[in-house]
Structure formats: structure tokens, C-alpha cells
Write a protein that holds these residues in place. Structure first.
Motif, mmCIF file in Angstrom:
data_model
loop_
_atom_site.group_PDB
_atom_site.id
_atom_site.type_symbol
_atom_site.label_atom_id
_atom_site.label_comp_id
_atom_site.label_asym_id
_atom_site.label_seq_id
_atom_site.Cartn_x
_atom_site.Cartn_y
_atom_site.Cartn_z
ATOM 1 N N GLY A 202 5.111 37.778 6.653
ATOM 2 C CA GLY A 202 3.817 38.404 6.797
ATOM 3 C C GLY A 202 3.312 39.158 5.598
ATOM 4 O O GLY A 202 2.239 39.761 5.648
ATOM 5 N N LEU A 203 4.056 39.146 4.497
ATOM 6 C CA LEU A 203 3.588 39.850 3.302
ATOM 7 C C LEU A 203 2.309 39.213 2.769
ATOM 8 O O LEU A 203 1.397 39.906 2.333
ATOM 9 C CB LEU A 203 4.677 39.846 2.226
ATOM 10 C CG LEU A 203 5.946 40.641 2.560
ATOM 11 C CD1 LEU A 203 6.964 40.525 1.436
ATOM 12 C CD2 LEU A 203 5.616 42.106 2.818
ATOM 13 N N THR A 204 2.236 37.890 2.790
ATOM 14 C CA THR A 204 1.018 37.179 2.411
ATOM 15 C C THR A 204 0.744 36.092 3.436
ATOM 16 O O THR A 204 1.666 35.555 4.068
ATOM 17 C CB THR A 204 1.145 36.542 1.018
ATOM 18 O OG1 THR A 204 2.259 35.624 1.009
ATOM 19 C CG2 THR A 204 1.340 37.616 -0.043
ATOM 20 N N TRP A 205 -0.537 35.770 3.589
ATOM 21 C CA TRP A 205 -0.966 34.752 4.547
ATOM 22 C C TRP A 205 -1.872 33.755 3.835
ATOM 23 O O TRP A 205 -2.714 34.132 3.020
ATOM 24 C CB TRP A 205 -1.728 35.381 5.716
ATOM 25 C CG TRP A 205 -0.870 36.259 6.578
ATOM 26 C CD1 TRP A 205 -0.525 37.548 6.349
ATOM 27 C CD2 TRP A 205 -0.235 35.882 7.801
ATOM 28 N NE1 TRP A 205 0.286 38.019 7.349
ATOM 29 C CE2 TRP A 205 0.480 37.023 8.264
ATOM 30 C CE3 TRP A 205 -0.205 34.714 8.551
ATOM 31 C CZ2 TRP A 205 1.217 37.010 9.442
ATOM 32 C CZ3 TRP A 205 0.530 34.696 9.731
ATOM 33 C CH2 TRP A 205 1.233 35.828 10.166
ATOM 34 N N ASP A 206 -1.719 32.482 4.159
ATOM 35 C CA ASP A 206 -2.524 31.418 3.565
ATOM 36 C C ASP A 206 -3.239 30.650 4.659
ATOM 37 O O ASP A 206 -2.664 30.370 5.726
ATOM 38 C CB ASP A 206 -1.647 30.445 2.767
ATOM 39 C CG ASP A 206 -0.956 31.122 1.593
ATOM 40 O OD1 ASP A 206 -1.649 31.865 0.876
ATOM 41 O OD2 ASP A 206 0.260 30.917 1.425
ATOM 42 N N SER A 207 -4.492 30.301 4.407
ATOM 43 C CA SER A 207 -5.226 29.429 5.316
ATOM 44 C C SER A 207 -4.732 28.007 5.122
ATOM 45 O O SER A 207 -4.558 27.536 3.996
ATOM 46 C CB SER A 207 -6.727 29.507 5.019
ATOM 47 O OG SER A 207 -7.414 28.496 5.728
ATOM 48 N N ILE A 208 -4.490 27.316 6.210
ATOM 49 C CA ILE A 208 -4.030 25.927 6.111
ATOM 50 C C ILE A 208 -5.090 24.973 6.639
ATOM 51 O O ILE A 208 -4.808 23.842 7.007
ATOM 52 C CB ILE A 208 -2.695 25.712 6.850
ATOM 53 C CG1 ILE A 208 -2.830 26.061 8.341
ATOM 54 C CG2 ILE A 208 -1.605 26.544 6.219
ATOM 55 C CD1 ILE A 208 -1.598 25.734 9.146
ATOM 56 N N GLY B 71 12.147 48.300 13.396
ATOM 57 C CA GLY B 71 12.181 47.945 14.814
ATOM 58 C C GLY B 71 10.934 48.316 15.569
ATOM 59 O O GLY B 71 10.968 48.413 16.799
ATOM 60 N N GLY B 72 9.839 48.553 14.852
ATOM 61 C CA GLY B 72 8.581 48.882 15.516
ATOM 62 C C GLY B 72 8.226 50.343 15.482
ATOM 63 O O GLY B 72 7.164 50.744 15.955
ATOM 64 N N ASN B 73 9.096 51.200 14.925
ATOM 65 C CA ASN B 73 8.752 52.619 14.811
ATOM 66 C C ASN B 73 7.601 52.826 13.842
ATOM 67 O O ASN B 73 6.794 53.737 13.995
ATOM 68 C CB ASN B 73 9.982 53.412 14.342
ATOM 69 C CG ASN B 73 11.017 53.547 15.434
ATOM 70 O OD1 ASN B 73 10.690 53.690 16.604
ATOM 71 N ND2 ASN B 73 12.279 53.483 15.046
ATOM 72 N N ASN B 74 7.525 51.982 12.827
ATOM 73 C CA ASN B 74 6.445 52.066 11.853
ATOM 74 C C ASN B 74 5.833 50.693 11.644
ATOM 75 O O ASN B 74 6.531 49.672 11.683
ATOM 76 C CB ASN B 74 6.960 52.600 10.515
ATOM 77 C CG ASN B 74 7.552 53.989 10.657
ATOM 78 O OD1 ASN B 74 6.847 54.974 10.848
ATOM 79 N ND2 ASN B 74 8.872 54.048 10.580
ATOM 80 N N TRP B 75 4.522 50.680 11.421
ATOM 81 C CA TRP B 75 3.801 49.416 11.226
ATOM 82 C C TRP B 75 2.942 49.504 9.980
ATOM 83 O O TRP B 75 2.375 50.555 9.673
ATOM 84 C CB TRP B 75 2.902 49.106 12.436
ATOM 85 C CG TRP B 75 3.685 48.787 13.676
ATOM 86 C CD1 TRP B 75 4.212 49.680 14.566
ATOM 87 C CD2 TRP B 75 4.036 47.496 14.164
ATOM 88 N NE1 TRP B 75 4.861 49.033 15.577
ATOM 89 C CE2 TRP B 75 4.768 47.690 15.360
ATOM 90 C CE3 TRP B 75 3.803 46.206 13.723
ATOM 91 C CZ2 TRP B 75 5.269 46.623 16.110
ATOM 92 C CZ3 TRP B 75 4.296 45.154 14.466
ATOM 93 C CH2 TRP B 75 5.028 45.357 15.639
ATOM 94 N N THR B 76 2.811 48.400 9.250
ATOM 95 C CA THR B 76 1.985 48.313 8.059
ATOM 96 C C THR B 76 0.996 47.162 8.224
ATOM 97 O O THR B 76 1.399 46.053 8.610
ATOM 98 C CB THR B 76 2.843 48.060 6.802
ATOM 99 O OG1 THR B 76 3.793 49.105 6.669
ATOM 100 C CG2 THR B 76 1.965 47.985 5.563
#
Length: 239
Positions: free
Chosen positions: A43-49, A1-6
Motif C-alpha cells: 500500500g505504499l504506492t498504488w497504480d491504476s491498471i 496491528g491497527g493501533n495507528n493508521w497512515t
């Protein structure tokens, strides 16, 4: 819930738009603001489109495939994609380079949307044609828009005479009714969770609030000048 961010991506972004529980689109700035990226796994992986030779100001997707881009620098101001951003094609030069939004529900097979670049423009045919709803807005410099459906909506902004105002429409922007004004203040973001319950930002430490569709507005104390609001129900939200 936003307490921790990666950290999942090292890139400067000007835009991040959530589509569903797993998918989102982002707009990068390290390539001139034209690179668009997508995730389908939270958001684990991101791809350019891909990208565009135009300068992109804003983007909005109603689902993983269908989205629009507001751009500047070419013959078309509004571009559309139907394959998740792999290909873009220009559909209108009647407006561009502003904030763009659409309702996710179709009406008569088309999407209803709005575009803000100081002035407000609306579309009823998925962005192909745009019209300026001027009847009753009294030269308002529109800053924020909130539509519940294609007919019911509110806009806020300021006039050239330093009045912050909120207007309401019940017929898709053909006519507008002034619901509120305040001298030497700028009306900010709008958030409605139902026809009756809504909130509006203010350039002073106050939050506008209404429980009757904007017929009357009161104030809620808040220790910040409110720029943006996100209410997820009648009780919970962020500013």
C-alpha cells in the motif's frame, strides 16, 4: 496491528481485496466504479491498471495475475484477467453483477468459485460455465457462502417466509442439508476455520457457533447485530 493508521491514498473505494502479504487490488468509485488499482508494496504506492466500460460490482484475485470481475452493462457478466488486470476479457454471460469468490487451489486444472446475486451459482471450470444448485435450498435468498474445498461448504440467508437458515453441502452444491433455521431472523456471514469449527452472524445480538460441522448450532453473546465475520483460527477473530 491497527493501533495507528497512515493515509496512503486519497480515493473512495467500494472494494479492497488482499492477494498476499504485499499485494492487493482496489476498486475506485470516483470514476463510476470502474477504475481498478493495485499495490505490490503493502500500500505504499498504488497504480491504476485500467478500467472497463462495464459497471463492476465485485472482483476477486487468486494470485497477482489471475482474477475475475462481476459486471453489468454489456454482453458479458463475468470478465477475467491473466495479467494482473492490464487486460480484461469476457468469459461468461450466465451470471453477473453480484459477489464473486474463488478457491485459490486448482482442481483438475480449474478453479472452483461461486457468485451471489440473491441466488447462488457455482462454477467448476474457472468461471466459463455456471450452474444453479437448487436441490434442497428451498428458495433460499442466499446472502453468504463459505467453502472449505470444492465439495464442502455452507450457505446462509433468509426465505420469503422470514426464516433465517443455514445449509450444508458435501458434494459441491449438488445437494444441500438444512442445518439451522430461526423465525424472524436473518442469518448473516459465515466463517469456518476447519470442518468442525464455524461461526455465523445473526440479525440480533447473537453469534451462531458450531464445533461439529454445523450438526448443532449454539449461541455466543455479542453486543452487536453481526453482519460480517473474520476468524483467523479457532480462538481469534473479528465481527
Amino acid at each position: 496491528g491497527g493501533n495507528n493508521w497512515t493515509v496512503v491514498l486519497q480515493m473512495k473505494l467500494t472494494n479492497l481485496k488482499k492477494v498476499d502479504d504485499s499485494a492487493a487490488f482496489g476498486q475506485g468509485t470516483n470514476t463510476g466504479g470502474n477504475l481498478v488499482i493495485k499495490t505490490t508494496n503493502r500500500g505504499l504506492t498504488w497504480d491504476s491498471i485500467g478500467g472497463t466500460a462495464l459497471s463492476v460490482r465485485d472482483l476477486y484475485f487468486v494470485n497477482r495475475d489471475t482474477g475475475w470481475f462481476s459486471a453489468f452493462g454489456g454482453p458479458q457478466g463475468i470478465l477475467k484477467t491473466t495479467d494482473g488486470g492490464q487486460t480484461l476479457f469476457g468469459i461468461s454471460s450466465e451470471t453477473g453483477f453480484g459477489q464473486i469468490n474463488f478457491l485459490k487451489k486448482k482442481y483438475n486444472g480449474e478453479y472452483f468459485g461461486w457468485h451471489i446475486a440473491d441466488e447462488l451459482k457455482l462454477t467448476t471450470n474457472s468461471g466459463v460455465n455456471w450452474y444453479k444448485p437448487s436441490n434442497g435450498l428451498d428458495s433460499l435468498n442466499v446472502g453468504f457462502v463459505a467453502f472449505l474445498n470444492k465439495d464442502t461448504g455452507w450457505v446462509s440467508g433468509s426465505t420469503n417466509f422470514s426464516y433465517g437458515r443455514i445449509y450444508y453441502t458435501s458434494n459441491g452444491g449438488l445437494n444441500w442439508i438444512k442445518q439451522y433455521e430461526r423465525f424472524l431472523h436473518v442469518a448473516g456471514d459465515l466463517s469456518f476455520t476447519s470442518f468442525f469449527k464455524g461461526w455465523g452472524g445473526d440479525s440480533s445480538p447473537n453469534m451462531f457457533a458450531t464445533s461439529n460441522g454445523g450438526q448443532t448450532w449454539g449461541f455466543q453473546n455479542i453486543p452487536i447485530d453481526v453482519r460480517l465475520i473474520c476468524m483467523i483460527d479457532s480462538l481469534r477473530g473479528w465481527a
